[in-house]
Design an enzyme around this catalytic site. Sequence first.
Site, PDB file in Angstrom:
ATOM      1  N   HIS A 100       2.065   4.500  -2.945  1.00 25.03           N
ATOM      2  CA  HIS A 100       1.899   6.205  -2.505  1.00 25.03           C
ATOM      3  C   HIS A 100       3.591   6.381  -3.275  1.00 25.03           C
ATOM      4  O   HIS A 100       3.151   7.420  -3.204  1.00 25.03           O
ATOM      5  CB  HIS A 100       1.540   5.832  -0.900  1.00 25.03           C
ATOM      6  CG  HIS A 100       0.080   6.214  -0.411  1.00 25.03           C
ATOM      7  ND1 HIS A 100      -0.421   6.627  -1.621  1.00 25.03           N
ATOM      8  CD2 HIS A 100      -0.003   5.432   0.509  1.00 25.03           C
ATOM      9  CE1 HIS A 100      -1.957   6.456  -0.542  1.00 25.03           C
ATOM     10  NE2 HIS A 100      -1.549   5.683   0.571  1.00 25.03           N
TER      11      HIS A 100
ATOM     12  N   GLU B 182      -6.463   6.432  -1.108  1.00 27.95           N
ATOM     13  CA  GLU B 182      -6.563   5.190  -0.307  1.00 27.95           C
ATOM     14  C   GLU B 182      -7.127   4.046  -0.597  1.00 27.95           C
ATOM     15  O   GLU B 182      -7.063   2.963  -0.905  1.00 27.95           O
ATOM     16  CB  GLU B 182      -7.262   5.582   0.782  1.00 27.95           C
ATOM     17  CG  GLU B 182      -6.514   6.693   1.475  1.00 27.95           C
ATOM     18  CD  GLU B 182      -4.809   5.809   1.992  1.00 27.95           C
ATOM     19  OE1 GLU B 182      -4.545   5.007   2.529  1.00 27.95           O
ATOM     20  OE2 GLU B 182      -4.415   7.371   2.014  1.00 27.95           O
TER      21      GLU B 182
ATOM     22  N   HIS C 174       1.045  -0.811   0.112  1.00 34.33           N
ATOM     23  CA  HIS C 174       0.101  -0.127  -0.389  1.00 34.33           C
ATOM     24  C   HIS C 174       1.135   1.176  -0.352  1.00 34.33           C
ATOM     25  O   HIS C 174       0.747   1.861  -0.913  1.00 34.33           O
ATOM     26  CB  HIS C 174      -0.770   0.175   1.326  1.00 34.33           C
ATOM     27  CG  HIS C 174      -2.064   1.117   1.175  1.00 34.33           C
ATOM     28  ND1 HIS C 174      -3.529   0.972   0.894  1.00 34.33           N
ATOM     29  CD2 HIS C 174      -1.583   2.253   1.734  1.00 34.33           C
ATOM     30  CE1 HIS C 174      -3.537   2.627   1.179  1.00 34.33           C
ATOM     31  NE2 HIS C 174      -2.629   3.144   1.724  1.00 34.33           N
ATOM     32  N   GLU C 175       1.644   1.213   0.767  1.00 36.98           N
ATOM     33  CA  GLU C 175       2.726   2.287   1.031  1.00 36.98           C
ATOM     34  C   GLU C 175       3.651   2.619  -0.313  1.00 36.98           C
ATOM     35  O   GLU C 175       3.777   3.838  -1.078  1.00 36.98           O
ATOM     36  CB  GLU C 175       3.039   2.649   1.933  1.00 36.98           C
ATOM     37  CG  GLU C 175       3.228   2.240   4.065  1.00 36.98           C
ATOM     38  CD  GLU C 175       1.699   3.821   2.738  1.00 36.98           C
ATOM     39  OE1 GLU C 175       2.154   4.913   3.131  1.00 36.98           O
ATOM     40  OE2 GLU C 175       0.841   2.628   3.962  1.00 36.98           O
TER      41      GLU C 175
END
Length: 664
Positions: free
Chosen positions: A179, A261, A175-176
């Site tokens: 980003h 998100e 997930h990071e």
Amino acid sequence: MNFFEHQDQAKKKTKLLILLFVGAVLGVLVAVNLCVLGIIWFSEAQQLLSEPLGASRISYQIVFWVSLVTLGIIFGMSGVKWWQISSHGGESVAESLGGRIVDPATKDPAERMLMNVVEEMSIASGIAVPFVYILNEPGINAFAAGFSPNSAVIGVTKGSLETLTRDELQGVVAHEFSHIFNGDMLLNMRLLGALHGIFSISLLGHILLRGMGFSGGRRGAGRVGKGGGQIALLGLALIVIGSLGVALGRVIQGAVSRQREYLADASAVQFTRNPDGIAGALKKIGGWSEQGKIDDPHAQELSHFFLASPLYSSWTRATRTHPPLENRIRAIDPSFRVPKSEPKRAATGSSSKLTGQQPSSTAPAPATTSSPTSGANILGGGLPGMQNFPVLSQNEPLSQIGSISSLTLLAASNLMSRFSVQLKESTSHPESAKVVVYSLFLNPEPSALERQLDLLGSELTSLQNRDLRSHFAEISNLGSDVRLPLIDLCMPSLRSLSDPEKSRVIEVSGQLAKADQKLHLFEFALLKILSSQLIASTAQKEFKLKASEAMSLVLSALAHSGTDNLGESKKAFSDAQHLLLNGSKLFYHSPEDLNLRDLNRALDLLRQSPEKEKESFLQAAWACVCSNGKLKPTEKEMFRAVTESMDVPIPLMTNNSVPEKMTA
């Protein structure tokens, strides 16, 4: 939407951020002036009523000076914050939250599991291994911060390590990484700098209110009693204004970050091919007593960086920086339903609201990731020492930029398993990491090797010289495919060196590369990767170079990297030129016309190009290196050096990821 479109979209969102910031500043200005004028009105009511004209003139002066001071505070504090984060990048974010950097050589089982996940994902995606920080917080949360993929840091809370399985932790890290690839991280850094001035109004309000009589105890009560109704009113006004600034800042954070998100969650599933990873982590956050909460006072201004909301409450939907956890889980698992019999928020040790299970208080044992694909023969290069060139597709690996696949994750894991314990541990310490880097430049030709060892005689200790020879022998047996991943693994250790020490590593590496009186293209590639990651670019101010000339130099170098035949290199250059977006007229350079200084300058210029032009150029560059349908190690290293210098992450190249032969 591909990597370049995401980066371009993130830059365009900066315009929205500026508009919202201007609106917030105007709102704060109006509030400040109304509060100050209100204090004057109530404290000097009789004078204002008896001399209305004079009061009007005084009010205009007050509005001017109050506005000037307020703007000075907002822009001054934003400027200070921007200078701080520009100087220290993502590290400033992690350190402001009290983060502790994880030693790459850590023996702690939970930290080792985290480092393995981050290292595998970094090698698979083609970026340098980032610094990893642990926040001493019981909540389950994580963040990514930095200005570019190769200067990012990853932060994970202690609660995450104590609660999540390896698959869930991998989902969180994925997930990071999303980003990082989608440009969100850069936008978050800009948002942090812009909003700090607005948030500082709230901070100053609390500081002044505590200092002027509301800090508690007799001392504070005496100060208020002696005087100053105006002081009390001013303190209260600052709190009100600060609250307005916080509310406006939260609205801006929410407007910029909420939808991203969902994209990052979807990308985590795509990267790991395991929806249970990120979904399981989100479920545990919802059922954990601390959820994703961060107690550090900086959590409020940094809330848009985190995996889940780090705040204990949100006033309205407009001020939420994250979508509801239930909505995010359902986007991954449509069949998910919250048990109605469960309490709205689970207490510590009780069954989880979202998971239906009791959160663990100890770090789980690393889980193995199953895959239908065997680890054998996945990596390019085949058996150690063999030159097995993969057959290429015209769109690979550009279509995979900014993404990770289960295949490349498995390939990265298998590659790391090929390293001896000594070599892997050597990448984890600054002094021994330098030895690993130097070993990558050693030349197997006896006379050149002898000159290189003489050069390093005064640079290394006898023990380091012994390790140097050992690393050189191992890397030679493993094959050329390990050189770039080893550079990536060494990066956290090398970045911890002082600036003079970093410069010395690059200087010595350059001397080793030139020890045979030549600078081979693969040596230039390694040098460029080192310099681009360890030393900030000093690009355009020192020289003038046209974009067309920069592209000509780099494409010529790529054309020569795979062949010594002049006709083949000219064909590769021509194939590349036809794919350029703007139809630029380029000029072919022979090997004798190329030098390290000009290539460095060209790459630094191309790094500043708009995203569409970057994409067009890299399509041309890829066509150049695979003009003959094969990808040699020198071509791979040169192409990686080009992309890394332009802050574009190229995934780990494997035989299985490029199965089709390119058609002219």
